[in-house]
Enzyme design. Structure first.
Site, PDB file in Angstrom:
ATOM      1  N   ALA A  63       0.868  -1.175   0.000  1.00 30.38           N
ATOM      2  CA  ALA A  63       0.000   0.000   0.000  1.00 30.38           C
ATOM      3  C   ALA A  63       0.907   1.229   0.000  1.00 30.38           C
ATOM      4  O   ALA A  63       2.070   1.157   0.421  1.00 30.38           O
ATOM      5  CB  ALA A  63      -0.891  -0.022   1.231  1.00 30.38           C
ATOM      6  N   GLY A 108       0.680  -4.996   1.048  1.00 32.38           N
ATOM      7  CA  GLY A 108      -0.501  -5.092   0.186  1.00 32.38           C
ATOM      8  C   GLY A 108      -0.213  -5.806  -1.130  1.00 32.38           C
ATOM      9  O   GLY A 108      -1.128  -6.331  -1.763  1.00 32.38           O
ATOM     10  N   GLU A 111      -0.468  -9.346  -0.320  1.00 30.37           N
ATOM     11  CA  GLU A 111      -1.890  -9.596  -0.032  1.00 30.37           C
ATOM     12  C   GLU A 111      -2.729  -9.641  -1.310  1.00 30.37           C
ATOM     13  O   GLU A 111      -3.620 -10.474  -1.434  1.00 30.37           O
ATOM     14  CB  GLU A 111      -2.415  -8.504   0.918  1.00 30.37           C
ATOM     15  CG  GLU A 111      -1.855  -8.668   2.325  1.00 30.37           C
ATOM     16  CD  GLU A 111      -2.123  -7.456   3.214  1.00 30.37           C
ATOM     17  OE1 GLU A 111      -1.807  -6.329   2.789  1.00 30.37           O
ATOM     18  OE2 GLU A 111      -2.654  -7.640   4.319  1.00 30.37           O
ATOM     19  N   GLU A 131       4.524  -5.129   7.658  1.00 30.16           N
ATOM     20  CA  GLU A 131       3.698  -4.124   8.357  1.00 30.16           C
ATOM     21  C   GLU A 131       4.090  -3.876   9.804  1.00 30.16           C
ATOM     22  O   GLU A 131       4.062  -2.727  10.266  1.00 30.16           O
ATOM     23  CB  GLU A 131       2.213  -4.509   8.293  1.00 30.16           C
ATOM     24  CG  GLU A 131       1.555  -4.283   6.938  1.00 30.16           C
ATOM     25  CD  GLU A 131       1.715  -5.461   5.991  1.00 30.16           C
ATOM     26  OE1 GLU A 131       2.526  -6.365   6.289  1.00 30.16           O
ATOM     27  OE2 GLU A 131       1.038  -5.483   4.967  1.00 30.16           O
TER      28      GLU A 131
END
Ligand code: DAK
Length: 263
Positions: A63, A108, A111, A131
């Site tokens: 992200a 992300g 993910e 993270e």
């Protein structure tokens, strides 16, 4: 669109996250454009999707940290929901989706690859959930999908340590199905997608749904899900043609692509 390109190659749609200057990091605009791209896929003429990243260095480096750094709690939640909705749309998309992971798949990025049905990667791919080093938990389903894919012990190790793993380790733990030299990755992804596209599309869609939905429930319920989706294939043109070709012992015909029938 600024950050997503979509190309149709026969029955296969190729979605490319195209923000190479930021290593294809996912900001709100990328997520919105990806959402719109999925909504626009023609389900009558497409049988499999490939998701990849632009450039030769990164699939998706996570992200967008710059965008996230200033979010309030409420904005963080909204950003998380936006991502989760798109990732879930990919996961439950009526067509199989292959992630062709061509470099970094961090946070992300890891993910989103796990929201796809199948992951293959290049030799330079790097996977990780960094993270906790940034003071947050994985927020786009990482704690859930990684544990389901590679087992709780390995997922916990990767997430707690925030240590990245290379392609060969990702293959060893079952996070990816195959590793290829970078220059062969897309060719191999298209070959696999083409193999899927040559099969009866309703049956393939129902298999995806049976596996996904069945994994959420106990075996008794899962078998009922399979029964319904199995029954659903009967009386389709695909089923009649597929079985008819076999019974006629017509090898040439059997190898032909069964004509598409949308339901
Ligand atoms: N976000 C924004 N920009 C990024 C980025 C990212 N994740 N990753 C790379 N970039 C940008 C860099 O800032 C740099 O931009 P410029 O300085 O050139 O303008 C450019 O891409 C090239 O990166 P580097 O210069 O750093 O390239 P290197 O080869 O040296 O290093 C790297 C590559 C991938 C090792 C490094 O860039 C890196 O560590 N990137 C960050 C990786 C990372 O930590 N990713 C996880 C992000 S956290 C949530 C939902 C979801 C999430 C969280 C919450 N909620 C529910 C609210 C998800 C979180 C994440 O994904």
């Amino acid at each position: 669109m600024e950050f997503i390109t979509y190309e149709q190659d026969g029955f296969v749609g190729v979605i490319t996250i195209n923000r190479p200057k930021a290593l294809n990091a996912l900001n709100s605009q990328v997520l919105d454009e990806l959402n719109e791209t999925l909504d626009n896929v023609d389900l009558d003429t497409t049988r499999a999707l490939i998701l990849t990243g632009a450039g030769d260095k990164s699939f998706v480096a996570g992200a967008d940290i710059g965008e996230m750094s200033t979010l309030t709690k409420a904005e963080g939640e909204a950003f998380g929901k936006k991502g989760n909705d798109v990732f879930r749309k990919l996961e439950t998309f009526p067509l199989p989706v292959i992630a062709a992971v061509n470099g970094f798949a961090l946070g992300g990025g890891c993910e989103i690859s796990m929201s796809c049905d199948i992951r293959i990667c290049s030799e330079n791919a790097i996977f990780g959930q960094p993270e906790v080093g940034l003071g947050i938990t994985p927020g786009f389903g990482g704690t859930q999908r990684l544990a389901r894919l590679v087992g709780a012990g390995m997922a916990k190790q990767m997430i707690y340590t925030a240590r990245n793993i290379k392609a060969d380790e990702a293959y060893r733990i079952g996070l990816v199905n195959a590793v290829y030299p970078a220059e062969e990755l897309m060719e191999q992804a298209k070959k696999m997608a083409g193999g899927i596209a040559a099969n009866a599309p309703i049956a393939v869609r129902n298999c995806k749904k049976a596996i996904n939905d069945g994994l959420q429930v106990d075996m008794d319920q899962a078998i009922v899900i399979e029964e319904k989706l199995f029954g659903d294939c009967f009386e389709t043109e695909d089923q009649k043609a597929g079985m008819g070709n076999f019974l006629e012992k017509d090898k040439e015909k059997k190898l032909k692509v069964v004509p598409f029938q949308n339901k």
